[in-house]
Design a protein around this motif. Structure first.
Motif, PDB file in Angstrom:
ATOM      1  N   GLY A  11       0.795  -1.220   0.000  1.00 53.65           N
ATOM      2  CA  GLY A  11       0.000   0.000   0.000  1.00 53.65           C
ATOM      3  C   GLY A  11       0.826   1.268   0.000  1.00 53.65           C
ATOM      4  O   GLY A  11       0.306   2.354   0.249  1.00 53.65           O
ATOM      5  N   SER A  12       2.111   1.165  -0.274  1.00 56.75           N
ATOM      6  CA  SER A  12       2.972   2.342  -0.185  1.00 56.75           C
ATOM      7  C   SER A  12       2.616   3.409  -1.217  1.00 56.75           C
ATOM      8  O   SER A  12       2.736   4.599  -0.935  1.00 56.75           O
ATOM      9  N   ALA A  13       2.162   3.024  -2.383  1.00 57.12           N
ATOM     10  CA  ALA A  13       1.778   4.022  -3.395  1.00 57.12           C
ATOM     11  C   ALA A  13       0.598   4.861  -2.903  1.00 57.12           C
ATOM     12  O   ALA A  13       0.561   6.074  -3.128  1.00 57.12           O
ATOM     13  N   ASP A  14      -0.355   4.222  -2.207  1.00 56.87           N
ATOM     14  CA  ASP A  14      -1.494   4.951  -1.652  1.00 56.87           C
ATOM     15  C   ASP A  14      -1.045   5.949  -0.591  1.00 56.87           C
ATOM     16  O   ASP A  14      -1.548   7.069  -0.525  1.00 56.87           O
ATOM     17  N   VAL A  15      -0.092   5.547   0.235  1.00 60.75           N
ATOM     18  CA  VAL A  15       0.405   6.425   1.296  1.00 60.75           C
ATOM     19  C   VAL A  15       1.144   7.612   0.697  1.00 60.75           C
ATOM     20  O   VAL A  15       0.978   8.745   1.149  1.00 60.75           O
ATOM     21  N   VAL A  16       1.946   7.380  -0.329  1.00 65.15           N
ATOM     22  CA  VAL A  16       2.676   8.478  -0.967  1.00 65.15           C
ATOM     23  C   VAL A  16       1.698   9.473  -1.583  1.00 65.15           C
ATOM     24  O   VAL A  16       1.855  10.684  -1.425  1.00 65.15           O
ATOM     25  N   LYS A  17       0.659   8.988  -2.247  1.00 68.66           N
ATOM     26  CA  LYS A  17      -0.358   9.878  -2.823  1.00 68.66           C
ATOM     27  C   LYS A  17      -1.070  10.674  -1.730  1.00 68.66           C
ATOM     28  O   LYS A  17      -1.339  11.860  -1.880  1.00 68.66           O
ATOM     29  N   LEU A  18      -1.370  10.006  -0.613  1.00 70.18           N
ATOM     30  CA  LEU A  18      -2.045  10.663   0.499  1.00 70.18           C
ATOM     31  C   LEU A  18      -1.160  11.747   1.112  1.00 70.18           C
ATOM     32  O   LEU A  18      -1.639  12.843   1.425  1.00 70.18           O
ATOM     33  N   LEU A  19       0.121  11.464   1.269  1.00 68.31           N
ATOM     34  CA  LEU A  19       1.038  12.453   1.818  1.00 68.31           C
ATOM     35  C   LEU A  19       1.176  13.666   0.899  1.00 68.31           C
ATOM     36  O   LEU A  19       1.299  14.796   1.375  1.00 68.31           O
ATOM     37  N   LEU A  20       1.158  13.429  -0.388  1.00 71.87           N
ATOM     38  CA  LEU A  20       1.297  14.540  -1.329  1.00 71.87           C
ATOM     39  C   LEU A  20       0.029  15.393  -1.407  1.00 71.87           C
ATOM     40  O   LEU A  20       0.096  16.567  -1.746  1.00 71.87           O
ATOM     41  N   SER A  21      -1.113  14.813  -1.059  1.00 75.56           N
ATOM     42  CA  SER A  21      -2.362  15.561  -1.156  1.00 75.56           C
ATOM     43  C   SER A  21      -2.816  16.183   0.161  1.00 75.56           C
ATOM     44  O   SER A  21      -3.568  17.153   0.145  1.00 75.56           O
ATOM     45  N   ASP A  22      -2.393  15.658   1.302  1.00 70.24           N
ATOM     46  CA  ASP A  22      -2.815  16.180   2.611  1.00 70.24           C
ATOM     47  C   ASP A  22      -1.636  16.802   3.348  1.00 70.24           C
ATOM     48  O   ASP A  22      -0.477  16.471   3.095  1.00 70.24           O
ATOM     49  N   ASP A  23      -1.957  17.664   4.307  1.00 72.93           N
ATOM     50  CA  ASP A  23      -0.914  18.302   5.113  1.00 72.93           C
ATOM     51  C   ASP A  23      -0.298  17.341   6.116  1.00 72.93           C
ATOM     52  O   ASP A  23       0.903  17.355   6.330  1.00 72.93           O
ATOM     53  N   ALA A  24      -1.148  16.522   6.750  1.00 77.60           N
ATOM     54  CA  ALA A  24      -0.671  15.585   7.767  1.00 77.60           C
ATOM     55  C   ALA A  24      -1.479  14.298   7.673  1.00 77.60           C
ATOM     56  O   ALA A  24      -2.662  14.311   7.354  1.00 77.60           O
ATOM     57  N   VAL A  25      -0.808  13.186   7.967  1.00 75.97           N
ATOM     58  CA  VAL A  25      -1.432  11.868   7.899  1.00 75.97           C
ATOM     59  C   VAL A  25      -1.138  11.150   9.212  1.00 75.97           C
ATOM     60  O   VAL A  25       0.003  11.138   9.666  1.00 75.97           O
ATOM     61  N   PRO A  26      -2.158  10.547   9.847  1.00 67.18           N
ATOM     62  CA  PRO A  26      -1.891   9.804  11.082  1.00 67.18           C
ATOM     63  C   PRO A  26      -1.037   8.571  10.810  1.00 67.18           C
ATOM     64  O   PRO A  26      -1.189   7.909   9.778  1.00 67.18           O
ATOM     65  N   GLY A  27      -0.150   8.282  11.727  1.00 70.13           N
ATOM     66  CA  GLY A  27       0.735   7.128  11.576  1.00 70.13           C
ATOM     67  C   GLY A  27       0.014   5.805  11.625  1.00 70.13           C
ATOM     68  O   GLY A  27       0.539   4.789  11.180  1.00 70.13           O
ATOM     69  N   SER A  28      -1.189   5.796  12.149  1.00 67.08           N
ATOM     70  CA  SER A  28      -1.961   4.550  12.225  1.00 67.08           C
ATOM     71  C   SER A  28      -2.942   4.417  11.070  1.00 67.08           C
ATOM     72  O   SER A  28      -3.864   3.610  11.131  1.00 67.08           O
ATOM     73  N   TRP A  29      -2.756   5.192  10.007  1.00 62.68           N
ATOM     74  CA  TRP A  29      -3.641   5.132   8.852  1.00 62.68           C
ATOM     75  C   TRP A  29      -3.612   3.728   8.270  1.00 62.68           C
ATOM     76  O   TRP A  29      -2.550   3.114   8.145  1.00 62.68           O
ATOM     77  N   SER A  30      -4.765   3.201   7.946  1.00 65.27           N
ATOM     78  CA  SER A  30      -4.814   1.884   7.310  1.00 65.27           C
ATOM     79  C   SER A  30      -5.691   1.978   6.070  1.00 65.27           C
ATOM     80  O   SER A  30      -6.623   2.770   6.013  1.00 65.27           O
ATOM     81  N   GLY A  31      -5.359   1.181   5.115  1.00 62.04           N
ATOM     82  CA  GLY A  31      -6.098   1.169   3.869  1.00 62.04           C
ATOM     83  C   GLY A  31      -6.435  -0.256   3.483  1.00 62.04           C
ATOM     84  O   GLY A  31      -6.171  -1.197   4.233  1.00 62.04           O
ATOM     85  N   PRO A  32      -6.995  -0.445   2.308  1.00 61.12           N
ATOM     86  CA  PRO A  32      -7.381  -1.793   1.891  1.00 61.12           C
ATOM     87  C   PRO A  32      -6.191  -2.726   1.688  1.00 61.12           C
ATOM     88  O   PRO A  32      -6.316  -3.935   1.843  1.00 61.12           O
ATOM     89  N   LYS A  33      -5.026  -2.180   1.382  1.00 59.17           N
ATOM     90  CA  LYS A  33      -3.847  -3.010   1.136  1.00 59.17           C
ATOM     91  C   LYS A  33      -2.819  -2.944   2.256  1.00 59.17           C
ATOM     92  O   LYS A  33      -1.808  -3.624   2.196  1.00 59.17           O
ATOM     93  N   LEU A  34      -3.062  -2.107   3.279  1.00 58.16           N
ATOM     94  CA  LEU A  34      -2.064  -1.863   4.306  1.00 58.16           C
ATOM     95  C   LEU A  34      -2.720  -1.802   5.677  1.00 58.16           C
ATOM     96  O   LEU A  34      -3.648  -1.021   5.889  1.00 58.16           O
ATOM     97  N   SER A  35      -2.234  -2.609   6.594  1.00 58.15           N
ATOM     98  CA  SER A  35      -2.774  -2.613   7.956  1.00 58.15           C
ATOM     99  C   SER A  35      -2.213  -1.428   8.738  1.00 58.15           C
ATOM    100  O   SER A  35      -1.275  -0.758   8.300  1.00 58.15           O
ATOM    101  N   ALA A  36      -2.763  -1.177   9.913  1.00 55.30           N
ATOM    102  CA  ALA A  36      -2.279  -0.080  10.755  1.00 55.30           C
ATOM    103  C   ALA A  36      -0.834  -0.323  11.181  1.00 55.30           C
ATOM    104  O   ALA A  36      -0.025   0.606  11.201  1.00 55.30           O
TER     105      ALA A  36
END
Length: 66
Positions: A11-36
Motif C-alpha cells: 500500500g505504499s503508493a497509496d500512502v505516498v499519494k495521500l502524503l502529497l495531497s494532505d498536510d498531515a497523515v496519522p501514523g496509524s492510517w490503514s487502507g485496503p492493502k495496508l494494515s495499521a
C-alpha cells in the motif's frame, strides 16, 4: 515521490499519494492493502529515508507530514 521506488509495502503508493495531497497523515492510517501496523512501519521507513517527519512529538499518537 523520489523515495517511492525504495518502498516494498503493497500500500505504499497509496500512502505516498495521500502524503502529497494532505498536510498531515496519522501514523496509524490503514487502507485496503495496508494494515495499521504496516502503516506505522512504513512511516518509520519514510522517516529514516528523510521523506517525512513526525509532527506531534508524542509516542502514542503520531502525525506525519512533508
Amino acid at each position: 515521490a523520489a523515495v517511492a521506488p525504495k518502498l516494498r509495502a503493497k500500500g505504499s503508493a497509496d500512502v505516498v499519494k495521500l502524503l502529497l495531497s494532505d498536510d498531515a497523515v496519522p501514523g496509524s492510517w490503514s487502507g485496503p492493502k495496508l494494515s495499521a501496523r504496516g502503516a506505522r512501519r512504513l512511516f518509520d521507513r519514510l522517516g529514516e529515508l528523510g521523506a517525512v517527519r513526525e509532527l506531534t512529538g508524542r509516542p502514542t499518537f503520531r502525525l506525519y507530514g512533508l
